[in-house]
Write a protein that holds these residues in place. Structure first.
Motif, mmCIF file in Angstrom:
data_model
loop_
_atom_site.group_PDB
_atom_site.id
_atom_site.type_symbol
_atom_site.label_atom_id
_atom_site.label_comp_id
_atom_site.label_asym_id
_atom_site.label_seq_id
_atom_site.Cartn_x
_atom_site.Cartn_y
_atom_site.Cartn_z
ATOM 1 N N THR A 183 0.830 -1.430 0.313
ATOM 2 C CA THR A 183 -0.041 -0.090 -0.108
ATOM 3 C C THR A 183 1.402 1.102 0.128
ATOM 4 N N ALA A 184 1.452 1.207 1.039
ATOM 5 C CA ALA A 184 2.702 2.714 0.172
ATOM 6 C C ALA A 184 3.715 2.714 -1.118
ATOM 7 N N ASN A 185 3.922 1.126 -1.065
ATOM 8 C CA ASN A 185 4.590 1.712 -3.073
ATOM 9 C C ASN A 185 3.380 2.066 -3.645
ATOM 10 N N ASP A 186 2.186 1.625 -3.697
ATOM 11 C CA ASP A 186 1.293 2.396 -4.639
ATOM 12 C C ASP A 186 0.661 3.500 -3.738
ATOM 13 N N THR A 187 1.043 4.141 -2.773
ATOM 14 C CA THR A 187 0.831 5.319 -3.015
ATOM 15 C C THR A 187 1.253 6.181 -3.417
ATOM 16 N N TRP A 237 0.768 9.428 -6.052
ATOM 17 C CA TRP A 237 1.189 10.832 -5.817
ATOM 18 C C TRP A 237 2.362 11.770 -6.938
ATOM 19 N N PHE A 238 3.463 10.167 -6.557
ATOM 20 C CA PHE A 238 4.447 10.859 -6.986
ATOM 21 C C PHE A 238 4.877 12.245 -8.529
ATOM 22 N N GLU A 248 4.623 16.605 -11.011
ATOM 23 C CA GLU A 248 4.146 18.524 -12.626
ATOM 24 C C GLU A 248 3.818 19.394 -11.751
ATOM 25 N N LEU A 249 3.134 19.129 -10.371
ATOM 26 C CA LEU A 249 3.110 20.608 -9.405
ATOM 27 C C LEU A 249 4.146 20.603 -8.787
#
Length: 83
Positions: free
Chosen positions: A17-21, A25-26, A31-32
């Motif tokens: 889950t940490a990897n997927d999250t 978001w990365f 981009e932002l």
């Protein structure tokens, strides 16, 4: 580097889950948020000399406190190292 296993423990989720999250978001944050100086050089390699000049003004400090230490397999030899 923080591992996904450690991130999972810190946030109370599984490693996957940490990897997927993170991987969700990365790209969005990339981009932002503004690019770093090194990322800009990758886009325009002619600026590499300018970056080298800027980076020579800084000192690199390395924290070596938590470096793995190879220890002998023999218990008595290990005990002597700790003294």
């Amino acid at each position: 580097m923080t591992t996904f296993q450690l991130l999972g423990i810190q946030f109370g989720v599984s490693e996957s889950t940490a990897n997927d999250t993170f991987n969700y978001w990365f790209p969005l944050l990339k981009e932002l948020l503004p690019s770093s100086l090194l990322e800009e050089v990758k886009k325009n390699s002619s600026d590499s000399e300018i970056v080298k000049e800027v980076l020579t003004e800084f000192e690199l400090i390395i924290d070596t406190y938590e470096q793995p230490i190879e220890r002998p397999g023999d218990y008595k030899k290990q005990k002597n190292i700790l003294r």
